[in-house]
Write a protein that holds these residues in place. Sequence first.
Motif, PDB file in Angstrom:
ATOM      1  N   LEU A   1       0.805  -1.219   0.000  1.00 11.03           N
ATOM      2  CA  LEU A   1       0.000   0.000   0.000  1.00 11.03           C
ATOM      3  C   LEU A   1       0.841   1.273   0.000  1.00 11.03           C
ATOM      4  O   LEU A   1       0.375   2.323  -0.471  1.00 11.03           O
ATOM      5  N   VAL A   2       2.054   1.220   0.522  1.00 11.33           N
ATOM      6  CA  VAL A   2       2.906   2.416   0.522  1.00 11.33           C
ATOM      7  C   VAL A   2       3.899   2.386  -0.639  1.00 11.33           C
ATOM      8  O   VAL A   2       4.790   3.243  -0.712  1.00 11.33           O
ATOM      9  N   SER A   3       3.751   1.427  -1.537  1.00  6.32           N
ATOM     10  CA  SER A   3       4.615   1.365  -2.719  1.00  6.32           C
ATOM     11  C   SER A   3       4.136   2.362  -3.768  1.00  6.32           C
ATOM     12  O   SER A   3       2.980   2.802  -3.750  1.00  6.32           O
ATOM     13  N   ARG A   4       5.004   2.718  -4.683  1.00  9.67           N
ATOM     14  CA  ARG A   4       4.648   3.660  -5.744  1.00  9.67           C
ATOM     15  C   ARG A   4       3.489   3.109  -6.586  1.00  9.67           C
ATOM     16  O   ARG A   4       2.589   3.858  -6.997  1.00  9.67           O
ATOM     17  N   ALA A   5       3.492   1.804  -6.851  1.00 11.69           N
ATOM     18  CA  ALA A   5       2.435   1.207  -7.673  1.00 11.69           C
ATOM     19  C   ALA A   5       1.063   1.407  -7.045  1.00 11.69           C
ATOM     20  O   ALA A   5       0.102   1.803  -7.717  1.00 11.69           O
ATOM     21  N   ALA A   6       0.951   1.158  -5.750  1.00 10.21           N
ATOM     22  CA  ALA A   6      -0.337   1.328  -5.061  1.00 10.21           C
ATOM     23  C   ALA A   6      -0.703   2.801  -4.946  1.00 10.21           C
ATOM     24  O   ALA A   6      -1.869   3.178  -5.111  1.00 10.21           O
ATOM     25  N   GLN A   7       0.274   3.639  -4.673  1.00  8.35           N
ATOM     26  CA  GLN A   7       0.015   5.063  -4.514  1.00  8.35           C
ATOM     27  C   GLN A   7      -0.497   5.688  -5.811  1.00  8.35           C
ATOM     28  O   GLN A   7      -1.346   6.576  -5.788  1.00  8.35           O
ATOM     29  N   ASP A   8      -0.010   5.211  -6.945  1.00 11.01           N
ATOM     30  CA  ASP A   8      -0.527   5.696  -8.229  1.00 11.01           C
ATOM     31  C   ASP A   8      -1.993   5.323  -8.403  1.00 11.01           C
ATOM     32  O   ASP A   8      -2.784   6.087  -8.966  1.00 11.01           O
ATOM     33  N   ILE A   9      -2.376   4.139  -7.912  1.00 12.06           N
ATOM     34  CA  ILE A   9      -3.770   3.696  -8.019  1.00 12.06           C
ATOM     35  C   ILE A   9      -4.675   4.562  -7.143  1.00 12.06           C
ATOM     36  O   ILE A   9      -5.807   4.887  -7.526  1.00 12.06           O
ATOM     37  N   LEU A  10      -4.183   4.987  -5.985  1.00 10.12           N
ATOM     38  CA  LEU A  10      -4.989   5.849  -5.113  1.00 10.12           C
ATOM     39  C   LEU A  10      -5.449   7.091  -5.869  1.00 10.12           C
ATOM     40  O   LEU A  10      -6.602   7.523  -5.739  1.00 10.12           O
ATOM     41  N   GLY A  11      -4.547   7.670  -6.661  1.00  6.94           N
ATOM     42  CA  GLY A  11      -4.878   8.874  -7.403  1.00  6.94           C
ATOM     43  C   GLY A  11      -5.976   8.660  -8.426  1.00  6.94           C
ATOM     44  O   GLY A  11      -6.671   9.611  -8.807  1.00  6.94           O
ATOM     45  N   GLN A  12      -6.163   7.423  -8.870  1.00  6.16           N
ATOM     46  CA  GLN A  12      -7.206   7.113  -9.843  1.00  6.16           C
ATOM     47  C   GLN A  12      -8.590   7.067  -9.221  1.00  6.16           C
ATOM     48  O   GLN A  12      -9.590   6.942  -9.927  1.00  6.16           O
TER      49      GLN A  12
END
Length: 333
Positions: A270-281
């Motif tokens: 959840l604190v990885s860049r991949a997950a953080q990019d999904i949060l923005g979506q």
Amino acid sequence: MRKLVASLLAAIALSGAVAQEVIVYSPFSDEFMQALARPFTQQTGIRVLNIVISTGESQSRLRAESARPQADFWLSVRPAILQQAFDEGLIEAYEPAGADAILAAYRYDEPYITAIGTYPLVFFFNTQAVSRTRVPVPTGDWDQLLDEAYRGQIVMPHPATSGTAYSAIATILQRAIQGGGTEEDGWAFVGALAQNVAQFTRSGRAPQTLVSQGEYPVGIGFYDAVWQLQQEGFPVEVVIPDPVFAEPYGGAVVAGAPNPENARRFFDFLVSRAAQDILGQFGNYPVVDGAALPEGGVDVPSEQVIEVDFVWSAENRSRILETFQEVTQAEPQ
């Protein structure tokens, strides 16, 4: 003998399959959680099973299940509630791998509080419903919401079942105190506001849906759900209140979870860049530098952000909820 061995192997395979999952309590939609789960499952083979439930109700469930926890991970929880849950032994202290990438503004000293994402508490309104009912368009001024023109025209969640609403009530009380008044002044405001609230919903995200459908012209709630409705074409606009609550939300591994290691791996993700990019979506603002922001998202002026002491909020939560009930006599619907 062969049948017995086959049965044992099947049982082992089944137990292994069950272990390769993480059960999450969160208020996020299935669509949101499926988007988060997809890359995590691809990386780890661990399935994410999401139980959609408000923060207040999930906290009550964790208490009821504490002798035999059913969930592994608790997502979208404010620091004050994480503090209370840790004090009650409901969650474990765990700092996820990659937490050092979290921006300094969102870091906490407590090992049981790690920011995952954030979004502001906003006023929102249905442009068509406002025109139809002829109520004033909200300006961001909290005092404006006490105008008689809003009588029965506002919808917001109930703090006993919604972390969203508790954040709103804590903001109102701290606004009064930090403005040179007293907590009693804050409660007077809550009582007056309740006169204009037509419905205190059980879910923190129900007001956004009700306003988007035109059932009420004005609502109070978190921005991410409003942003998603805007993407779907609903005639909903947002106003940033002054002051505005914009504290990050976190998550936690449930103490005694059935699949604790899977929960920790999910937290790492959840604190990885991949997950953080999904949060923005999904209208969430990331807490890791460089991650994608919500397209067309609102700006939150830093000078309007109110600082709410989460320790004070946690220590006084039971009293605040009791006082809210006494002042408003409102039940969650």
